[in-house]
Design a protein around this motif. Structure first.
Motif, PDB file in Angstrom:
ATOM      1  N   ARG A  28       1.023  -1.182  -0.232  1.00  0.00           N
ATOM      2  CA  ARG A  28       0.012   0.044   0.177  1.00  0.00           C
ATOM      3  C   ARG A  28       0.695   1.506  -0.054  1.00  0.00           C
ATOM      4  O   ARG A  28       0.588   2.257  -0.122  1.00  0.00           O
ATOM      5  CB  ARG A  28      -1.149  -0.469   1.649  1.00  0.00           C
ATOM      6  N   GLY A  29       2.320   1.125   0.823  1.00  0.00           N
ATOM      7  CA  GLY A  29       2.936   2.494   1.170  1.00  0.00           C
ATOM      8  C   GLY A  29       3.431   3.103  -0.668  1.00  0.00           C
ATOM      9  O   GLY A  29       3.641   3.933  -0.572  1.00  0.00           O
ATOM     10  N   ARG A  30       3.738   1.909  -1.120  1.00  0.00           N
ATOM     11  CA  ARG A  30       5.002   2.085  -2.076  1.00  0.00           C
ATOM     12  C   ARG A  30       3.621   3.049  -3.257  1.00  0.00           C
ATOM     13  O   ARG A  30       4.393   3.616  -4.707  1.00  0.00           O
ATOM     14  CB  ARG A  30       5.226   0.852  -2.980  1.00  0.00           C
ATOM     15  N   ALA A  31       2.433   3.091  -3.198  1.00  0.00           N
ATOM     16  CA  ALA A  31       1.602   3.180  -4.273  1.00  0.00           C
ATOM     17  C   ALA A  31       1.223   4.732  -3.204  1.00  0.00           C
ATOM     18  O   ALA A  31       0.326   5.301  -3.732  1.00  0.00           O
ATOM     19  CB  ALA A  31       0.292   2.376  -4.446  1.00  0.00           C
ATOM     20  N   ASP A  32       1.827   5.234  -2.462  1.00  0.00           N
ATOM     21  CA  ASP A  32       1.494   6.651  -1.315  1.00  0.00           C
ATOM     22  C   ASP A  32       2.084   7.389  -2.492  1.00  0.00           C
ATOM     23  O   ASP A  32       3.024   7.523  -2.271  1.00  0.00           O
ATOM     24  CB  ASP A  32       1.694   6.683  -0.235  1.00  0.00           C
ATOM     25  N   PRO A  33       1.469   8.532  -3.506  1.00  0.00           N
ATOM     26  CA  PRO A  33       2.611   9.440  -3.731  1.00  0.00           C
ATOM     27  C   PRO A  33       3.121  10.142  -2.431  1.00  0.00           C
ATOM     28  O   PRO A  33       4.068  10.388  -2.955  1.00  0.00           O
ATOM     29  CB  PRO A  33       1.336  10.586  -4.544  1.00  0.00           C
ATOM     30  N   ASN A  34       2.459  10.569  -1.488  1.00  0.00           N
ATOM     31  CA  ASN A  34       3.502  10.939  -0.331  1.00  0.00           C
ATOM     32  C   ASN A  34       4.963  10.611   0.109  1.00  0.00           C
ATOM     33  O   ASN A  34       5.684  11.013  -0.065  1.00  0.00           O
ATOM     34  CB  ASN A  34       2.787  11.230   0.853  1.00  0.00           C
ATOM     35  N   VAL A  35       4.707   9.103  -0.708  1.00  0.00           N
ATOM     36  CA  VAL A  35       5.433   8.328  -0.219  1.00  0.00           C
ATOM     37  C   VAL A  35       6.362   8.520  -0.827  1.00  0.00           C
ATOM     38  O   VAL A  35       7.921   8.080  -0.710  1.00  0.00           O
ATOM     39  CB  VAL A  35       4.773   6.373   0.902  1.00  0.00           C
ATOM     40  N   ARG A  36       5.970   8.224  -1.941  1.00  0.00           N
ATOM     41  CA  ARG A  36       7.217   8.741  -3.410  1.00  0.00           C
ATOM     42  C   ARG A  36       7.598   9.603  -3.550  1.00  0.00           C
ATOM     43  O   ARG A  36       9.080   9.865  -4.216  1.00  0.00           O
ATOM     44  CB  ARG A  36       6.230   7.977  -4.781  1.00  0.00           C
ATOM     45  N   GLY A  37       7.080  10.322  -2.907  1.00  0.00           N
ATOM     46  CA  GLY A  37       7.998  12.270  -3.052  1.00  0.00           C
ATOM     47  C   GLY A  37       8.454  11.988  -2.393  1.00  0.00           C
ATOM     48  O   GLY A  37       9.903  12.684  -2.058  1.00  0.00           O
TER      49      GLY A  37
END
Length: 151
Positions: A28-37
């Motif tokens: 789930r986290g790898r698709a989170d734009p904040n995590v990727r940012g």
């Protein structure tokens, strides 16, 4: 995004449950734009295609950003990576979920490693696949804040 409080069985069954939860959090986290940012910001000054420096930069960012603290007595908390950014403290599995999600969000496959004794869970870290070099161990809390977990 949420924090899951869960009672985990002892032994090998409990280790399997924890690893399954970690995998869900990373997915789930790898698709989170904040995590990727956050991952992209961490690698902004790394030369392109320097995979080892990328994983090192992300690893250092998580270590700098998130303080280690233990879960409540008798309860296992699983904090989603994006939520951990808003409450910058967590235990080893929270650190690993954020680190793994950040790494996978920019193309670095990961796998989990568990330490303890026999079938007892006492610590988790991860390994990242560095293209052309193999798996590298990355432990976001090793030798951090008085802790000394060396896988």
């Amino acid at each position: 995004m949420r924090t899951v409080r869960e009672r985990i069985p002892d032994g090998t069954a409990g280790v399997r449950v924890k690893l399954a939860r970690l995998r869900e959090l990373v997915d789930r986290g790898r698709a989170d734009p904040n995590v990727r940012g956050l991952a992209l910001a961490a690698i902004a000054r790394v030369p392109a295609r320097n995979w080892g420096q990328e994983s090192d930069a992300i690893h250092a960012d998580v270590r700098r950003r998130v303080r280690y603290t233990m879960d409540p007595v008798g309860v296992e908390l699983f904090v989603e990576p994006g939520r951990l950014l808003g409450q910058p403290a967590g235990d080893c599995d929270d650190h690993v979920a954020l680190l793994g999600a950040m790494l996978e969000s920019v193309g670095h496959p990961i796998r989990f490693r568990v330490g303890g004794g026999g079938d007892k869970w006492s610590h988790v870290w991860l390994e990242a696949l560095e293209r052309g070099r193999g798996w590298r161990s990355l432990d976001p809390i090793a030798k951090m804040e008085g802790l000394d977990f060396d896988p």
